[in-house]
Design a protein around this motif. Structure first.
Motif, short mmCIF file in Angstrom:
data_model
loop_
_atom_site.label_atom_id
_atom_site.label_comp_id
_atom_site.label_asym_id
_atom_site.label_seq_id
_atom_site.Cartn_x
_atom_site.Cartn_y
_atom_site.Cartn_z
N ASP A 1 0.82 -1.21 0.00
CA ASP A 1 0.00 0.00 0.00
C ASP A 1 0.86 1.26 0.00
O ASP A 1 0.48 2.28 -0.57
CB ASP A 1 -0.93 0.02 1.20
CG ASP A 1 -2.05 -0.99 1.09
OD1 ASP A 1 -2.31 -1.45 -0.04
OD2 ASP A 1 -2.66 -1.31 2.12
N ARG A 2 1.98 1.21 0.64
CA ARG A 2 2.86 2.38 0.73
C ARG A 2 3.74 2.57 -0.50
O ARG A 2 4.22 3.66 -0.74
CB ARG A 2 3.76 2.28 1.97
CG ARG A 2 3.00 2.23 3.27
CD ARG A 2 2.30 3.56 3.51
NE ARG A 2 1.51 3.50 4.72
CZ ARG A 2 0.19 3.60 4.77
NH1 ARG A 2 -0.48 3.79 3.68
NH2 ARG A 2 -0.45 3.54 5.91
N LYS B 1 1.12 5.07 -8.93
CA LYS B 1 -0.18 5.39 -9.52
C LYS B 1 -0.31 4.90 -10.96
O LYS B 1 -1.41 4.62 -11.42
CB LYS B 1 -0.43 6.89 -9.44
CG LYS B 1 -0.77 7.36 -8.05
CD LYS B 1 -1.20 8.80 -8.08
CE LYS B 1 -1.65 9.38 -6.79
NZ LYS B 1 -1.11 9.01 -5.57
N PRO C 1 -3.71 3.28 -4.78
CA PRO C 1 -4.28 4.51 -4.22
C PRO C 1 -5.49 5.03 -4.99
O PRO C 1 -6.32 5.72 -4.42
CB PRO C 1 -3.12 5.50 -4.28
CG PRO C 1 -2.13 4.93 -5.21
CD PRO C 1 -2.35 3.47 -5.25
N LYS D 1 -12.37 3.09 -1.42
CA LYS D 1 -11.98 2.61 -0.10
C LYS D 1 -13.14 2.76 0.86
O LYS D 1 -13.88 3.73 0.83
CB LYS D 1 -10.78 3.39 0.41
CG LYS D 1 -9.55 3.24 -0.46
CD LYS D 1 -8.34 3.63 0.31
CE LYS D 1 -7.05 3.58 -0.43
NZ LYS D 1 -6.86 2.99 -1.63
N GLU E 1 -9.97 2.55 5.85
CA GLU E 1 -9.11 3.72 6.00
C GLU E 1 -8.74 3.95 7.46
O GLU E 1 -7.62 4.32 7.78
CB GLU E 1 -9.80 4.97 5.43
CG GLU E 1 -9.66 5.15 3.96
CD GLU E 1 -8.22 5.28 3.51
OE1 GLU E 1 -7.46 6.06 4.11
OE2 GLU E 1 -7.86 4.59 2.57
#
Length: 149
Positions: free
Chosen positions: A12-13, A17, A134, A138, A143
């Motif tokens: 996730d980090r 994109k 990203p 969500k 989140e």
């Protein structure tokens, strides 16, 4: 935190994109193919009946599964929701397309669909592993959990 959660947190980090743009394009393509299969269901069933060892009732069921999985899975891939599940339901379809449909055709012809099927299968396997990025829908609970880590 177990190994799978650490892997997901790291992904996730570090998810660029531009990979989300590829995921969205893959989803739109699969959605288009599902709508195309829906329009031409008889052609899909006749193509499957020529190459598969199954009975006619099972072929009709498989044709509807392929159509439904491409439409629903393509939509979910496009918006980035249930990405892994959408990939998981489509991987058997692509394996079947490579084995039954595309393997008997001439692979070296200029516009062979075998290479497209292999590319789509590899992208589905990739997004099954890394999940969405990203640029996706969500849930608020998700989140909140991610911000607490």
């Amino acid at each position: 935190m177990n190994l799978l959660q650490k892997f997901e947190y790291w992904g996730d980090r570090h998810h660029p994109k531009w990979l989300d743009i590829i995921r969205i394009a893959l989803g739109i393509f699969l959605l288009y193919k599902g709508i195309d299969f829906l329009r031409n269901t008889s052609d899909l069933v006749s193509l499957m009946s020529l190459r598969s060892p199954f009975g006619s009732f099972l072929i009709i069921l498989l044709g509807h599964y392929v159509t439904f999985a491409h439409i629903l899975g393509g939509f979910f891939l496009t918006i980035g929701m249930f990405t892994r599940a959408a990939c998981l339901i489509q991987i058997p379809i692509l394996i079947g397309a490579i084995i039954f449909v595309n393997s008997s055709q001439d692979v070296l012809r200029p516009y062979s669909e075998l290479f497209l099927s292999i590319l789509i299968l590899l992208l589905l396997i990739y997004f099954l592993i890394v999940g969405n990025g990203p640029l996706s829908v969500k849930f608020p609970e998700e989140e909140k959990k991610r911000s607490q880590k």
